[in-house]
Enzyme design. Structure first.
Site, PDB file in Angstrom:
ATOM      1  N   SER A 247       0.701  -1.086   0.008  1.00  0.00           N
ATOM      2  CA  SER A 247      -0.025  -0.025   0.125  1.00  0.00           C
ATOM      3  C   SER A 247       0.835   1.222   0.028  1.00  0.00           C
ATOM      4  O   SER A 247       0.282   2.113  -0.947  1.00  0.00           O
ATOM      5  CB  SER A 247      -1.021   0.020   1.301  1.00  0.00           C
ATOM      6  OG  SER A 247      -0.146  -0.011   2.525  1.00  0.00           O
TER       7      SER A 247
ATOM      8  N   ASP B 291       7.395  -4.292   6.548  1.00  0.00           N
ATOM      9  CA  ASP B 291       6.390  -4.585   7.772  1.00  0.00           C
ATOM     10  C   ASP B 291       6.971  -4.162   9.042  1.00  0.00           C
ATOM     11  O   ASP B 291       6.393  -3.686   9.835  1.00  0.00           O
ATOM     12  CB  ASP B 291       6.080  -6.186   7.526  1.00  0.00           C
ATOM     13  CG  ASP B 291       5.605  -6.466   6.331  1.00  0.00           C
ATOM     14  OD1 ASP B 291       4.443  -5.650   6.111  1.00  0.00           O
ATOM     15  OD2 ASP B 291       5.873  -7.265   5.456  1.00  0.00           O
TER      16      ASP B 291
ATOM     17  N   GLU C 153      10.620  -9.373  -4.507  1.00  0.00           N
ATOM     18  CA  GLU C 153      11.267  -8.068  -3.709  1.00  0.00           C
ATOM     19  C   GLU C 153      12.826  -8.141  -3.611  1.00  0.00           C
ATOM     20  O   GLU C 153      13.561  -7.344  -3.721  1.00  0.00           O
ATOM     21  CB  GLU C 153      10.568  -7.749  -2.715  1.00  0.00           C
ATOM     22  CG  GLU C 153       9.174  -7.273  -2.648  1.00  0.00           C
ATOM     23  CD  GLU C 153       8.352  -7.001  -1.339  1.00  0.00           C
ATOM     24  OE1 GLU C 153       7.238  -6.581  -1.575  1.00  0.00           O
ATOM     25  OE2 GLU C 153       8.720  -7.848  -0.546  1.00  0.00           O
TER      26      GLU C 153
ATOM     27  N   GLY D 237       2.759  -8.714   2.140  1.00  0.00           N
ATOM     28  CA  GLY D 237       2.084  -8.707   0.664  1.00  0.00           C
ATOM     29  C   GLY D 237       2.515  -9.797  -0.118  1.00  0.00           C
ATOM     30  O   GLY D 237       2.093  -9.819  -1.131  1.00  0.00           O
TER      31      GLY D 237
HETATM   32  C1  5RP Z   1       5.142  -6.921   0.257  1.00  0.00           C
HETATM   33  C2  5RP Z   1       5.886  -6.142   1.447  1.00  0.00           C
HETATM   34  C3  5RP Z   1       5.618  -4.640   1.739  1.00  0.00           C
HETATM   35  O1  5RP Z   1       6.277  -3.902   1.599  1.00  0.00           O
HETATM   36  C4  5RP Z   1       5.053  -4.798   3.248  1.00  0.00           C
HETATM   37  O2  5RP Z   1       4.145  -5.761   3.475  1.00  0.00           O
HETATM   38  C5  5RP Z   1       4.568  -3.576   3.481  1.00  0.00           C
HETATM   39  O3  5RP Z   1       3.322  -3.013   3.009  1.00  0.00           O
HETATM   40  P1  5RP Z   1       2.568  -1.747   3.335  1.00  0.00           P
HETATM   41  O4  5RP Z   1       2.973  -0.599   2.558  1.00  0.00           O
HETATM   42  O5  5RP Z   1       1.138  -2.165   2.697  1.00  0.00           O
HETATM   43  O6  5RP Z   1       2.249  -1.730   4.877  1.00  0.00           O
HETATM   44  O7  5RP Z   1       6.560  -6.719   1.869  1.00  0.00           O
HETATM   45  O8  5RP Z   1       5.317  -8.392   0.208  1.00  0.00           O
END
Ligand code: 5RP
Length: 223
Positions: free
Chosen positions: A30, A84, A103, A97
């Protein structure tokens, strides 16, 4: 300021790390969605993006930003992604995500990792957020036992009543109860367990910079 506004703030601030004429590494989530929206405003000044997920690819293309395969391009100067959790050394937990493997690949292909996050993501020690681990499905039961031996509790991530399937066709284990005191050693250890595709600790591919959204503005942490 709402969390959404903080994400928009850092998404916009990340534009300063984008070099005109180049291809940008783009993460998932997000916060990154805010960055992609901001990137669209300068799309004529960049060559395009390498994306870390199908979701980000769809958003980039919808906004008219060309997306290149990782194999079709060389080293990138910057990768911009959320987290996270991030600690004071730039080590992160990622994969909320489910995009952690791609990534980590795009991060490894980039000279600089710029993490964008709201201030709730900054932690003293990694481990409160359930650790995502992408796994080969036939190894799940044994990996659950291996995490239990470390004091962790691993469960298969479920979506719409069935195990979530990643962009790579694999599953995700979310592991609670871990104390990650040495992120580098932990990442190295878990990554070599048979059946683990990628562990969501980013210590070898840690952030070089973190743009942290706070009510008083963007705080820049460098590691
Ligand atoms: C996806 C990730 C995201 O970068 C992580 O979950 C943070 O997401 P958000 O910006 O929605 O808090 O690692 O795999």
């Amino acid at each position: 300021m709402t969390q959404d506004e903080l994400k928009a703030l850092v998404g916009q601030a990340a534009l300063q790390y984008v070099t005109p004429g180049e291809i940008v590494g783009v993460g998932t989530g997000s916060t990154v969605n805010k960055f992609i929206d901001a990137l669209a405003s300068i799309k004529d000044q960049i060559a395009g993006a390498v994306s870390s997920s199908e979701a980000s690819t769809v958003r980039l293309k919808a906004l008219g930003i060309p997306v290149f395969e990782a194999n079709a391009v060389g080293e990138l100067s910057v990768y911009i992604d959320g987290a996270d959790e991030i600690d004071a050394s730039g080590h992160m937990v990622k994969g909320g995500g489910a995009a952690l493997t791609r990534e980590k690949i795009v991060a490894a292909q980039s000279r600089r990792f710029v993490c964008i996050a709201d201030e709730s993501k900054l932690v003293k020690a990694l481990g409160a957020f359930p650790l995502p681990v992408e796994v080969i499905p036939m190894a799940t039961a044994r990996l659950v036992r291996q995490f239990a031996a470390l004091g962790g509790h691993a469960s298969v991530r479920v979506k719409d009543g069935a195990p979530l399937v990643t962009d790579n066709g694999q599953h995700i284990l979310d592991v609670t109860g871990l104390h990650i005191t040495d992120p580098l050693a932990f990442e190295s250890e878990v990554n070599q367990w048979p059946g683990v595709v990628t562990v969501g600790v980013f210590a070898h591919q840690k952030a070089h910079v973190c743009l942290l959204g706070t009510p008083s503005g963007v705080k820049t942490l460098t590691f």
